[in-house]
Design a protein around this motif. Structure first.
Motif, PDB file in Angstrom:
ATOM      1  N   GLU A 267       0.844  -1.186   0.000  1.00  0.00           N
ATOM      2  CA  GLU A 267       0.000   0.000   0.000  1.00  0.00           C
ATOM      3  C   GLU A 267       0.887   1.246   0.000  1.00  0.00           C
ATOM      4  OE1 GLU A 267      -4.008  -1.480   2.294  1.00  0.00           O
ATOM      5  OE2 GLU A 267      -2.431  -0.580   3.486  1.00  0.00           O
ATOM      6  N   ASN A 268       0.598   2.151  -0.905  1.00  0.00           N
ATOM      7  CA  ASN A 268       1.290   3.438  -1.001  1.00  0.00           C
ATOM      8  C   ASN A 268       2.811   3.329  -0.952  1.00  0.00           C
ATOM      9  OD1 ASN A 268      -1.431   4.372   0.946  1.00  0.00           O
ATOM     10  ND2 ASN A 268      -1.148   5.174  -1.097  1.00  0.00           N
ATOM     11  N   PRO A 269       3.416   2.682  -1.940  1.00  0.00           N
ATOM     12  CA  PRO A 269       4.881   2.595  -1.969  1.00  0.00           C
ATOM     13  C   PRO A 269       5.552   3.961  -2.074  1.00  0.00           C
ATOM     14  CG  PRO A 269       3.946   1.892  -4.068  1.00  0.00           C
ATOM     15  CD  PRO A 269       2.806   2.032  -3.109  1.00  0.00           C
ATOM     16  N   GLU A 270       4.787   4.970  -2.499  1.00  0.00           N
ATOM     17  CA  GLU A 270       5.350   6.315  -2.686  1.00  0.00           C
ATOM     18  C   GLU A 270       5.398   7.141  -1.416  1.00  0.00           C
ATOM     19  OE1 GLU A 270       0.870   6.748  -3.194  1.00  0.00           O
ATOM     20  OE2 GLU A 270       2.405   5.296  -3.777  1.00  0.00           O
ATOM     21  N   ILE A 281      10.814   3.939  -7.380  1.00  0.00           N
ATOM     22  CA  ILE A 281      10.214   2.759  -6.740  1.00  0.00           C
ATOM     23  C   ILE A 281       9.287   2.055  -7.727  1.00  0.00           C
ATOM     24  CG2 ILE A 281       8.216   3.928  -5.707  1.00  0.00           C
ATOM     25  CD1 ILE A 281      10.238   1.105  -4.078  1.00  0.00           C
ATOM     26  N   GLY A 282       8.667   2.820  -8.645  1.00  0.00           N
ATOM     27  CA  GLY A 282       7.870   2.211  -9.703  1.00  0.00           C
ATOM     28  C   GLY A 282       8.728   1.357 -10.619  1.00  0.00           C
ATOM     29  N   LYS A 283       9.915   1.855 -10.972  1.00  0.00           N
ATOM     30  CA  LYS A 283      10.842   1.089 -11.817  1.00  0.00           C
ATOM     31  C   LYS A 283      11.312  -0.170 -11.088  1.00  0.00           C
ATOM     32  CE  LYS A 283      12.480   5.233 -14.230  1.00  0.00           C
ATOM     33  NZ  LYS A 283      13.619   6.160 -14.453  1.00  0.00           N
ATOM     34  N   PHE A 284      11.564  -0.027  -9.784  1.00  0.00           N
ATOM     35  CA  PHE A 284      11.998  -1.171  -8.986  1.00  0.00           C
ATOM     36  C   PHE A 284      10.920  -2.257  -8.968  1.00  0.00           C
ATOM     37  CE2 PHE A 284      11.904  -3.152  -4.692  1.00  0.00           C
ATOM     38  CZ  PHE A 284      13.071  -3.904  -4.787  1.00  0.00           C
ATOM     39  N   LEU A 285       9.667  -1.870  -8.764  1.00  0.00           N
ATOM     40  CA  LEU A 285       8.585  -2.840  -8.753  1.00  0.00           C
ATOM     41  C   LEU A 285       8.422  -3.510 -10.116  1.00  0.00           C
ATOM     42  CD1 LEU A 285       5.924  -0.939  -6.593  1.00  0.00           C
ATOM     43  CD2 LEU A 285       7.373  -2.870  -5.887  1.00  0.00           C
ATOM     44  N   ALA A 286       8.728  -2.776 -11.185  1.00  0.00           N
ATOM     45  CA  ALA A 286       8.692  -3.374 -12.520  1.00  0.00           C
ATOM     46  C   ALA A 286       9.715  -4.497 -12.627  1.00  0.00           C
ATOM     47  CB  ALA A 286       8.962  -2.302 -13.582  1.00  0.00           C
ATOM     48  N   THR A 299      -1.741   2.710  -5.139  1.00  0.00           N
ATOM     49  CA  THR A 299      -0.954   3.937  -5.208  1.00  0.00           C
ATOM     50  C   THR A 299      -1.818   5.143  -5.553  1.00  0.00           C
ATOM     51  OG1 THR A 299       0.938   5.016  -6.288  1.00  0.00           O
ATOM     52  CG2 THR A 299      -0.371   3.540  -7.644  1.00  0.00           C
ATOM     53  N   HIS A 300      -1.410   6.299  -5.024  1.00  0.00           N
ATOM     54  CA  HIS A 300      -2.010   7.584  -5.382  1.00  0.00           C
ATOM     55  C   HIS A 300      -1.036   8.401  -6.235  1.00  0.00           C
ATOM     56  CE1 HIS A 300      -5.628   7.428  -2.849  1.00  0.00           C
ATOM     57  NE2 HIS A 300      -4.883   6.789  -1.977  1.00  0.00           N
ATOM     58  N   SER A 301       0.024   7.770  -6.704  1.00  0.00           N
ATOM     59  CA  SER A 301       1.090   8.496  -7.384  1.00  0.00           C
ATOM     60  C   SER A 301       1.172   8.144  -8.863  1.00  0.00           C
ATOM     61  CB  SER A 301       2.438   8.196  -6.715  1.00  0.00           C
ATOM     62  OG  SER A 301       3.507   8.705  -7.478  1.00  0.00           O
ATOM     63  N   GLU A 302       1.011   9.154  -9.708  1.00  0.00           N
ATOM     64  CA  GLU A 302       1.214   8.919 -11.138  1.00  0.00           C
ATOM     65  C   GLU A 302       2.681   8.644 -11.439  1.00  0.00           C
ATOM     66  OE1 GLU A 302       0.756  12.561 -13.607  1.00  0.00           O
ATOM     67  OE2 GLU A 302       0.408  13.560 -11.684  1.00  0.00           O
ATOM     68  N   HIS A 303       3.596   9.121 -10.558  1.00  0.00           N
ATOM     69  CA  HIS A 303       5.021   8.869 -10.778  1.00  0.00           C
ATOM     70  C   HIS A 303       5.347   7.382 -10.638  1.00  0.00           C
ATOM     71  CE1 HIS A 303       5.491  13.167 -10.720  1.00  0.00           C
ATOM     72  NE2 HIS A 303       5.065  13.256  -9.472  1.00  0.00           N
ATOM     73  N   VAL A 304       4.693   6.699  -9.694  1.00  0.00           N
ATOM     74  CA  VAL A 304       4.897   5.257  -9.540  1.00  0.00           C
ATOM     75  C   VAL A 304       4.445   4.530 -10.804  1.00  0.00           C
ATOM     76  CG1 VAL A 304       4.144   3.190  -8.284  1.00  0.00           C
ATOM     77  CG2 VAL A 304       4.747   5.256  -7.022  1.00  0.00           C
ATOM     78  N   ILE A 305       3.270   4.887 -11.302  1.00  0.00           N
ATOM     79  CA  ILE A 305       2.750   4.254 -12.515  1.00  0.00           C
ATOM     80  C   ILE A 305       3.635   4.565 -13.708  1.00  0.00           C
ATOM     81  CG2 ILE A 305       0.814   4.257 -14.139  1.00  0.00           C
ATOM     82  CD1 ILE A 305      -1.043   4.617 -11.748  1.00  0.00           C
ATOM     83  N   GLN A 311       9.907   1.544 -17.205  1.00  0.00           N
ATOM     84  CA  GLN A 311      10.901   0.481 -17.060  1.00  0.00           C
ATOM     85  C   GLN A 311      10.484  -0.772 -17.824  1.00  0.00           C
ATOM     86  OE1 GLN A 311      14.011   0.871 -15.344  1.00  0.00           O
ATOM     87  NE2 GLN A 311      14.206  -0.848 -16.767  1.00  0.00           N
ATOM     88  N   LEU A 312       9.199  -1.087 -17.788  1.00  0.00           N
ATOM     89  CA  LEU A 312       8.734  -2.269 -18.522  1.00  0.00           C
ATOM     90  C   LEU A 312       8.888  -2.073 -20.026  1.00  0.00           C
ATOM     91  CD1 LEU A 312       5.546  -3.192 -16.466  1.00  0.00           C
ATOM     92  CD2 LEU A 312       7.693  -4.486 -16.592  1.00  0.00           C
ATOM     93  N   ALA A 313       8.742  -0.835 -20.495  1.00  0.00           N
ATOM     94  CA  ALA A 313       8.957  -0.564 -21.918  1.00  0.00           C
ATOM     95  C   ALA A 313      10.411  -0.833 -22.294  1.00  0.00           C
ATOM     96  CB  ALA A 313       8.578   0.878 -22.244  1.00  0.00           C
ATOM     97  N   TYR A 314      11.349  -0.424 -21.430  1.00  0.00           N
ATOM     98  CA  TYR A 314      12.769  -0.711 -21.674  1.00  0.00           C
ATOM     99  C   TYR A 314      13.036  -2.211 -21.670  1.00  0.00           C
ATOM    100  CZ  TYR A 314      14.427   4.127 -21.339  1.00  0.00           C
ATOM    101  OH  TYR A 314      14.668   5.467 -21.566  1.00  0.00           O
ATOM    102  N   LEU A 315      12.335  -2.933 -20.788  1.00  0.00           N
ATOM    103  CA  LEU A 315      12.535  -4.382 -20.689  1.00  0.00           C
ATOM    104  C   LEU A 315      11.772  -5.148 -21.769  1.00  0.00           C
ATOM    105  CD1 LEU A 315      12.170  -4.830 -16.809  1.00  0.00           C
ATOM    106  CD2 LEU A 315      14.295  -4.883 -18.135  1.00  0.00           C
TER     107      LEU A 315
END
Length: 373
Positions: A267-270, A281-286, A299-305, A311-315
């Protein structure tokens, strides 16, 4: 992993039926039903653990007080039974239906219905109880001088992150006894294979320049953490909340990647993080999801999304991510599943979905025009 969740009469969800992906980000307004999804998974798990007793209390579900059962069954619904359906994707499709009704003898617990059928399902080779489910509460334990050691588990930092230092020590100790115990290659970013060294490296990717020290006093049943961010090492109260809030996520996620059938609920990693670190932290979770851990994060953070989909696009693994957007309509929760395209773009951007910045900028532009006249 958990392939599908069905809810009936659970809090604001009259009927929810959603398929889950490897990485699932739950977004939406306050009281729209995001946390209820995670709470339902936890209540289903605890019901399975309590199947022999045929009842389950709701005042302590992984450290959460969900309230009285009568408040979990919404007053807007006519049915007096809560249904939590969980489908696992493991050697074929397997369903676990948890049916709960009010306990006439105890207002603080649900009575578990059809317990014999549940027992039969739980006896299967792959069951909900055999999943490694780890949960981190939004209200994680903030900076403390010392932390308690776990009395029963050496692979769980606790729902509030209270056993983080102890778990780091235990995994380092296990690695010394078994050198082959290590992280997946994509998550091993330190030149040293030691678990704590990789935790520190990942912490630095999220909050640059941060290093850590840990110590365990078994006689006093305490663990201690210290952080350095330019200068000397300091105790957590001298470094603010951000580091103390994000380290348990890093430690638990990395440890989950070393085990099979792992599900990480966060809950709320941000919380308490700068926008740069929220994206990180969003990239890390990816990365964690791409290495086999199922991630379900509110999450309430667009930055996490944004960080996650970037990161998933890079992967080249955007197909692993799903965003579920919740909103409230007529006192009931409504939801939309948003897929992630190959280039990291979201397939749609519904009204109310992280559009506040655009609305504020438009209002500021109107104010600028008005003041210029």
């Amino acid at each position: 992993m958990i392939e599908q969740i069905k809810l009936e009469n659970f809090k604001c969800h009259r009927n929810f039926e959603g398929k889950l992906n490897q990485i699932n980000l739950l977004a939406g307004g306050n009281a729209a039903g995001k946390s209820s999804i995670i709470q339902a998974i936890l209540l289903a798990l605890k019901s399975c653990q309590n199947i022999d007793r045929k009842f389950v209390k709701t005042n302590d579900v992984c450290g959460q007080n969900l309230g009285l059962p009568i408040s979990i069954i919404s007053e807007n619904f006519d049915e007096a039974i809560v249904k939590i359906g969980i489908r696992l994707l493991a050697e074929g499709t397997r369903d676990y239906d948890v049916l709960l009704k009010l306990n006439e003898l105890d207002e603080t617990s649900f009575e578990i219905c059809e317990s014999e059928e549940m027992l039969s399902n739980l006896a299967a080779p792959n069951s909900l109880l055999k999943e490694n489910i780890y949960y981190l509460n939004a209200e994680r334990l903030g900076p403390r001088v010392v932390y308690d050691m776990s009395s029963d588990k050496n692979d769980y930092v606790g729902s509030f992150g209270e056993h983080t230092g102890f778990v780091i020590n235990e995994v380092d100790k296990e690695q010394r006894l078994n050198p082959r115990l290590s992280l997946p290659d994509k998550l091993r970013i330190s030149s040293i294979s030691r678990f704590s060294a990789n935790c520190e490296e990942w912490l630095q990717t999220i909050i640059p320049g941060t290093t850590l020290q840990y110590a365990v006093d078994t006689e006093k049943n305490m663990s201690m953490l210290k952080f350095q961010n330019d200068g000397d090492y300091y105790l957590p109260p001298a470094t603010g909340f951000g580091i103390s809030y994000v380290l348990p996520i890093v430690v638990q996620a990395l440890l989950a990647s070393m085990k099979e059938n792992s599900v990480l609920l966060v809950e709320n990693p941000e919380a308490h993080l700068h926008p740069y670190s929220q994206s990180a932290i969003g990239k890390f979770l990816a990365y964690i999801g791409a290495c086999g851990v199922q991630v379900i994060a509110e999450t309430h953070s667009e930055h996490v999304i944004d960080g996650c989909r970037l990161q998933l696009a890079y992967l080249g693994k955007c197909d692993l991510m799903k965003t579920i957007f919740f909103s409230k309509m007529n006192q009931e929760s409504a939801y939309r599943e948003i897929k992630t395209e190959k280039n990291g773009e979201l397939e749609e951007w519904p009204e109310g979905f992280f559009d506040q910045k655009r609305l504020d900028l438009r209002e500021l532009l109107e104010m600028r025009i008005k003041c210029a006249k």
